[in-house]
Motif scaffolding. Structure first.
Motif, PDB file in Angstrom:
ATOM      1  N   TYR A  60       0.783  -1.236   0.000  1.00 55.79           N
ATOM      2  CA  TYR A  60       0.000   0.000   0.000  1.00 55.79           C
ATOM      3  C   TYR A  60       0.815   1.288   0.000  1.00 55.79           C
ATOM      4  O   TYR A  60       0.236   2.378   0.000  1.00 55.79           O
ATOM      5  CB  TYR A  60      -0.962   0.001   1.198  1.00 55.79           C
ATOM      6  CG  TYR A  60      -1.923  -1.163   1.168  1.00 55.79           C
ATOM      7  CD1 TYR A  60      -2.919  -1.239   0.193  1.00 55.79           C
ATOM      8  CD2 TYR A  60      -1.812  -2.192   2.092  1.00 55.79           C
ATOM      9  CE1 TYR A  60      -3.787  -2.323   0.151  1.00 55.79           C
ATOM     10  CE2 TYR A  60      -2.675  -3.287   2.055  1.00 55.79           C
ATOM     11  CZ  TYR A  60      -3.654  -3.341   1.082  1.00 55.79           C
ATOM     12  OH  TYR A  60      -4.518  -4.416   1.034  1.00 55.79           O
ATOM     13  N   ALA A  61       2.152   1.199  -0.003  1.00 59.45           N
ATOM     14  CA  ALA A  61       2.956   2.422  -0.011  1.00 59.45           C
ATOM     15  C   ALA A  61       2.640   3.281  -1.226  1.00 59.45           C
ATOM     16  O   ALA A  61       2.533   4.517  -1.124  1.00 59.45           O
ATOM     17  CB  ALA A  61       4.447   2.075   0.023  1.00 59.45           C
ATOM     18  N   GLU A  62       2.465   2.666  -2.381  1.00 55.57           N
ATOM     19  CA  GLU A  62       2.195   3.430  -3.595  1.00 55.57           C
ATOM     20  C   GLU A  62       0.772   3.985  -3.619  1.00 55.57           C
ATOM     21  O   GLU A  62       0.457   4.848  -4.450  1.00 55.57           O
ATOM     22  CB  GLU A  62       2.442   2.561  -4.823  1.00 55.57           C
ATOM     23  CG  GLU A  62       3.919   2.198  -5.006  1.00 55.57           C
ATOM     24  CD  GLU A  62       4.170   1.424  -6.283  1.00 55.57           C
ATOM     25  OE1 GLU A  62       3.187   1.179  -7.028  1.00 55.57           O
ATOM     26  OE2 GLU A  62       5.334   1.064  -6.546  1.00 55.57           O
ATOM     27  N   GLN A  63      -0.077   3.495  -2.721  1.00 62.07           N
ATOM     28  CA  GLN A  63      -1.449   3.993  -2.639  1.00 62.07           C
ATOM     29  C   GLN A  63      -1.616   5.075  -1.575  1.00 62.07           C
ATOM     30  O   GLN A  63      -2.721   5.559  -1.354  1.00 62.07           O
ATOM     31  CB  GLN A  63      -2.414   2.830  -2.363  1.00 62.07           C
ATOM     32  CG  GLN A  63      -2.406   1.759  -3.448  1.00 62.07           C
ATOM     33  CD  GLN A  63      -3.378   0.649  -3.158  1.00 62.07           C
ATOM     34  OE1 GLN A  63      -4.468   0.863  -2.630  1.00 62.07           O
ATOM     35  NE2 GLN A  63      -3.002  -0.581  -3.489  1.00 62.07           N
ATOM     36  N   GLY A  64      -0.514   5.423  -0.891  1.00 61.23           N
ATOM     37  CA  GLY A  64      -0.587   6.522   0.054  1.00 61.23           C
ATOM     38  C   GLY A  64      -0.326   6.169   1.495  1.00 61.23           C
ATOM     39  O   GLY A  64      -0.571   6.984   2.392  1.00 61.23           O
ATOM     40  N   LEU A  65       0.194   4.973   1.764  1.00 61.34           N
ATOM     41  CA  LEU A  65       0.504   4.574   3.140  1.00 61.34           C
ATOM     42  C   LEU A  65       1.992   4.749   3.419  1.00 61.34           C
ATOM     43  O   LEU A  65       2.835   4.317   2.633  1.00 61.34           O
ATOM     44  CB  LEU A  65       0.127   3.100   3.367  1.00 61.34           C
ATOM     45  CG  LEU A  65       0.529   2.515   4.734  1.00 61.34           C
ATOM     46  CD1 LEU A  65      -0.277   3.150   5.860  1.00 61.34           C
ATOM     47  CD2 LEU A  65       0.361   0.991   4.739  1.00 61.34           C
ATOM     48  N   THR A  66       2.309   5.382   4.537  1.00 63.11           N
ATOM     49  CA  THR A  66       3.683   5.444   5.034  1.00 63.11           C
ATOM     50  C   THR A  66       3.774   4.609   6.299  1.00 63.11           C
ATOM     51  O   THR A  66       2.987   4.806   7.233  1.00 63.11           O
ATOM     52  CB  THR A  66       4.108   6.888   5.337  1.00 63.11           C
ATOM     53  OG1 THR A  66       4.174   7.632   4.115  1.00 63.11           O
ATOM     54  CG2 THR A  66       5.480   6.927   6.009  1.00 63.11           C
TER      55      THR A  66
END
Length: 219
Positions: A60-66
Motif C-alpha cells: 500500500y505504499a504506492e497507494q498513500g501509506l507510510t
C-alpha cells in the motif's frame, strides 16, 4: 500532550533515526501513517507485528501509506537499546528472547533475519526516570489495565499492587513516544489519517489492521 483518538496526533519523539530520513506526522500530510512500535527483545513483535507492517508497506505504499518503525523500551534496557536497533537495521541481527523464539521456528540465518525491514526505523527517546511513583500513579496504572480492579477481593488487589510496585522499581527510563500515546506494551501500532488525526492505538495482534488501513486510504 497525551494522544487522544479523534484529535491531531502529537509528534513522535525519537532520539535517533537509524534507517531512512527523519520524518514525522507534520511532514506526512495527505498520507495515512502506520507506526509500528516494537522492542528488539520482543518475540511477538517479530513473529507477527513487523511481518504484518512489512506486508502493508509492500502492498500500500504506492497507494498513500507510510509505515514507520519505532523501537521503544520499557523493560530489559540492556537489550532494548540503540546499539541493538542499529544491528537489526544494518544486518538483520536479533537478540535475546527474539533470537531464541525465531531460532526455534527456523526463521533465522546465522542469528539474522532472512529479510530486511524496508521502512524507516527510529529509537524512542528515553529519559532517565527521576520521579517517585506515588500510590495514586500506581493505582491509575493498574486500573487502566485490570478490568474491575476495585471490585476484586482485597487479597487479589494487594497482589496486583505489589506486582506493579516491583514493575515500576525495575524501570530506569521513561520512553517518550510510548508514554505520549499511552501504549500498553509491544507490539503496538499507531494509525494516523491523511489529516494528521489519530485514528487508532492498539496493543497486540490486530488482524483487522489491513481493513482499517484500506478504509483510511479511501477517505
Amino acid at each position: 500532550m497525551t494522544a487522544e483518538i479523534g484529535q491531531p496526533a502529537p509528534l513522535l519523539s525519537v532520539s535517533d533515526w537509524v534507517q531512512g530520513e527523519p520524518v514525522n506526522f507534520d511532514l506526512l500530510s495527505g498520507r495515512v501513517v502506520l507506526v509500528e512500535v516494537f522492542q528488539v527483545n520482543c518475540p511477538g513483535c517479530f513473529l507477527y507485528a513487523l511481518p504484518q507492517a512489512i506486508y502493508l508497506h509492500q502492498h500500500y505504499a504506492e497507494q498513500g501509506l507510510t509505515v514507520l518503525g519505532v523501537a521503544t523500551a520499557f523493560e530489559d534496557f540492556d537489550k532494548n537499546n540503540l546499539d541493538n536497533l542499529v544491528r537489526l537495521a544494518e544486518s538483520g541481527e536479533v537478540i535475546g528472547e527474539t533470537r531464541l523464539a525465531l531460532n526455534q521456528r527456523g526463521e533465522l540465518s546465522d542469528g539474522c533475519l532472512p529479510y530486511r525491514i524496508p521502512f524507516p526505523l527510529a529509537m524512542d527517546r528515553l529519559n532517565k526516570r527521576e520521579d517517585i511513583m506515588t500510590d495514586d500513579v500506581i493505582l491509575s496504572f493498574i486500573r487502566a489495565r485490570v478490568p474491575d480492579f476495585d471490585q476484586q477481593p482485597d487479597s487479589y488487589r494487594q497482589q496486583i499492587i505489589k506486582q506493579a510496585q516491583r514493575y515500576f522499581q525495575s524501570l530506569s527510563y521513561r520512553a517518550e513516544t510510548f508514554e505520549r500515546f499511552d501504549l500498553k506494551g509491544t507490539p503496538s501500532h499507531i494509525l494516523v489519517d491523511k489529516r494528521g488525526i489519530l485514528r487508532d492505538c492498539a496493543f497486540g495482534a490486530y488482524p483487522e489492521l489491513e481493513t482499517r488501513v484500506l478504509g483510511l486510504l479511501q477517505e
